[in-house]
Design a protein around this motif. Structure first.
Motif, PDB file in Angstrom:
ATOM      1  N   ARG A  60       0.785  -1.305   0.050  1.00 15.21           N
ATOM      2  CA  ARG A  60      -0.127   0.297  -0.168  1.00 15.21           C
ATOM      3  C   ARG A  60       0.722   1.234  -0.310  1.00 15.21           C
ATOM      4  NH1 ARG A  60      -2.275  -3.139   3.876  1.00 15.21           N
ATOM      5  NH2 ARG A  60      -4.560  -3.973   3.785  1.00 15.21           N
TER       6      ARG A  60
ATOM      7  N   GLU B 277       1.182   5.915  -1.102  1.00 17.52           N
ATOM      8  CA  GLU B 277       0.241   7.097  -1.910  1.00 17.52           C
ATOM      9  C   GLU B 277       1.790   7.203  -3.147  1.00 17.52           C
ATOM     10  OE1 GLU B 277       0.449  10.466   0.435  1.00 17.52           O
ATOM     11  OE2 GLU B 277      -0.656   9.021   2.732  1.00 17.52           O
TER      12      GLU B 277
ATOM     13  N   TYR C  19      -2.769   9.267  -4.704  1.00 16.17           N
ATOM     14  CA  TYR C  19      -3.521   8.980  -5.058  1.00 16.17           C
ATOM     15  C   TYR C  19      -3.181   7.819  -4.103  1.00 16.17           C
ATOM     16  CZ  TYR C  19      -4.311  10.882  -9.363  1.00 16.17           C
ATOM     17  OH  TYR C  19      -5.596  12.098 -10.272  1.00 16.17           O
TER      18      TYR C  19
ATOM     19  N   THR D   8      -3.181   3.698  -3.409  1.00 14.39           N
ATOM     20  CA  THR D   8      -2.622   2.297  -4.314  1.00 14.39           C
ATOM     21  C   THR D   8      -2.603   1.345  -3.372  1.00 14.39           C
ATOM     22  OG1 THR D   8      -1.378   3.880  -6.122  1.00 14.39           O
ATOM     23  CG2 THR D   8      -1.181   1.606  -6.999  1.00 14.39           C
TER      24      THR D   8
ATOM     25  N   THR E 126      -4.672  -5.407  -8.815  1.00 14.51           N
ATOM     26  CA  THR E 126      -4.349  -3.809  -8.158  1.00 14.51           C
ATOM     27  C   THR E 126      -5.235  -3.124  -7.765  1.00 14.51           C
ATOM     28  OG1 THR E 126      -4.049  -3.248 -10.351  1.00 14.51           O
ATOM     29  CG2 THR E 126      -2.016  -3.702  -9.381  1.00 14.51           C
TER      30      THR E 126
ATOM     31  N   CYS F 107      -6.616   1.336  -7.363  1.00 16.95           N
ATOM     32  CA  CYS F 107      -6.083   2.639  -7.669  1.00 16.95           C
ATOM     33  C   CYS F 107      -7.247   3.569  -6.977  1.00 16.95           C
ATOM     34  CB  CYS F 107      -5.086   2.659  -8.537  1.00 16.95           C
ATOM     35  SG  CYS F 107      -3.756   4.527  -8.248  1.00 16.95           S
ATOM     36  N   SER F 108      -7.091   4.898  -6.576  1.00 17.72           N
ATOM     37  CA  SER F 108      -8.274   5.371  -6.086  1.00 17.72           C
ATOM     38  C   SER F 108      -7.825   7.115  -7.313  1.00 17.72           C
ATOM     39  CB  SER F 108      -7.931   6.425  -5.046  1.00 17.72           C
ATOM     40  OG  SER F 108      -6.334   7.506  -4.710  1.00 17.72           O
ATOM     41  N   CYS F 109      -6.966   6.533  -8.761  1.00 16.00           N
ATOM     42  CA  CYS F 109      -7.046   7.562 -10.363  1.00 16.00           C
ATOM     43  C   CYS F 109      -8.178   6.823 -11.213  1.00 16.00           C
ATOM     44  CB  CYS F 109      -5.457   7.145 -10.516  1.00 16.00           C
ATOM     45  SG  CYS F 109      -6.121   5.327 -11.104  1.00 16.00           S
TER      46      CYS F 109
ATOM     47  N   HIS G 243       0.317   4.026 -11.689  1.00 12.91           N
ATOM     48  CA  HIS G 243       1.004   3.823 -10.263  1.00 12.91           C
ATOM     49  C   HIS G 243       0.932   2.839  -9.569  1.00 12.91           C
ATOM     50  CE1 HIS G 243      -2.494   7.313 -11.179  1.00 12.91           C
ATOM     51  NE2 HIS G 243      -1.243   7.909 -10.854  1.00 12.91           N
ATOM     52  N   ALA G 244       0.302   1.542  -9.927  1.00 14.26           N
ATOM     53  CA  ALA G 244       0.675   0.018  -8.595  1.00 14.26           C
ATOM     54  C   ALA G 244       1.844  -0.512  -9.704  1.00 14.26           C
ATOM     55  CB  ALA G 244      -0.610  -0.508  -9.822  1.00 14.26           C
TER      56      ALA G 244
END
Length: 155
Positions: A45, A47, A56, A58, A72, A74-76, A84-85
């Motif tokens: 985990r 950011e 985000y 992740t 995965t 992600c908040s994106c 991001h992942a």
């Protein structure tokens, strides 16, 4: 290495992987936390700072025994298997390589974080050996040698 390059290539498209490498090299992965769930599920985990200065959250999950399967979140806007992942995995691989496996100066042996696995392997060896099945001192040697090595590591 937590996730091999081949498994990264299987789980991420080329664009996400290249951009993830760039995010990793720019140091955008922050507050990386590694956890283990059960015996084999690894959870990462972090950011990740996005391109518009938004962070985000992740999460990456994979099974040590099924290395090709990576989940995965992600908040994106993409939501999964995003750059991001990929950056989080690359950061975790880097930290694993840099901080976990080191050479002990006195012995020249590798220091790994898999102490329990080493102990289990030793215990299995002792229990399967017919000479030691009735010898309790063999079990004591197996158990205490690993504990002694671990205590030296944390001094």
């Amino acid at each position: 290495m937590l996730v091999s390059q081949a498994n990264l290539n299987l789980n991420f498209d080329t664009n996400s992987l290249q951009r993830g490498k760039r995010y990793f090299s720019q140091g955008r992965v922050q507050n990386l936390v590694r956890e283990t769930e059960g015996m084999s599920i690894q959870v990462l985990r972090a950011e990740v700072a996005g391109s518009q200065h938004q962070h985000y959250i992740t999460e990456v999950r994979f099974d040590r025994y099924l290395p090709g399967k990576i989940s995965t979140f992600c908040s994106c806007p993409v939501g999964f298997r995003c750059k991001h992942a990929a950056a989080v995995i690359l950061q975790a691989n880097y930290e694993e390589q840099t901080f976990t496996v080191k050479t002990e100066p006195e012995t020249g042996t590798r220091n790994t974080s898999h102490t329990a696995e080493i102990w289990l392997e030793r215990a299995a060896t002792v229990s399967s050996s017919s000479d030691n099945s009735s010898n309790p001192s063999a079990w004591r040697t197996c158990c205490t040698s690993n504990r002694t090595a671990a205590s030296k590591r944390y001094r």
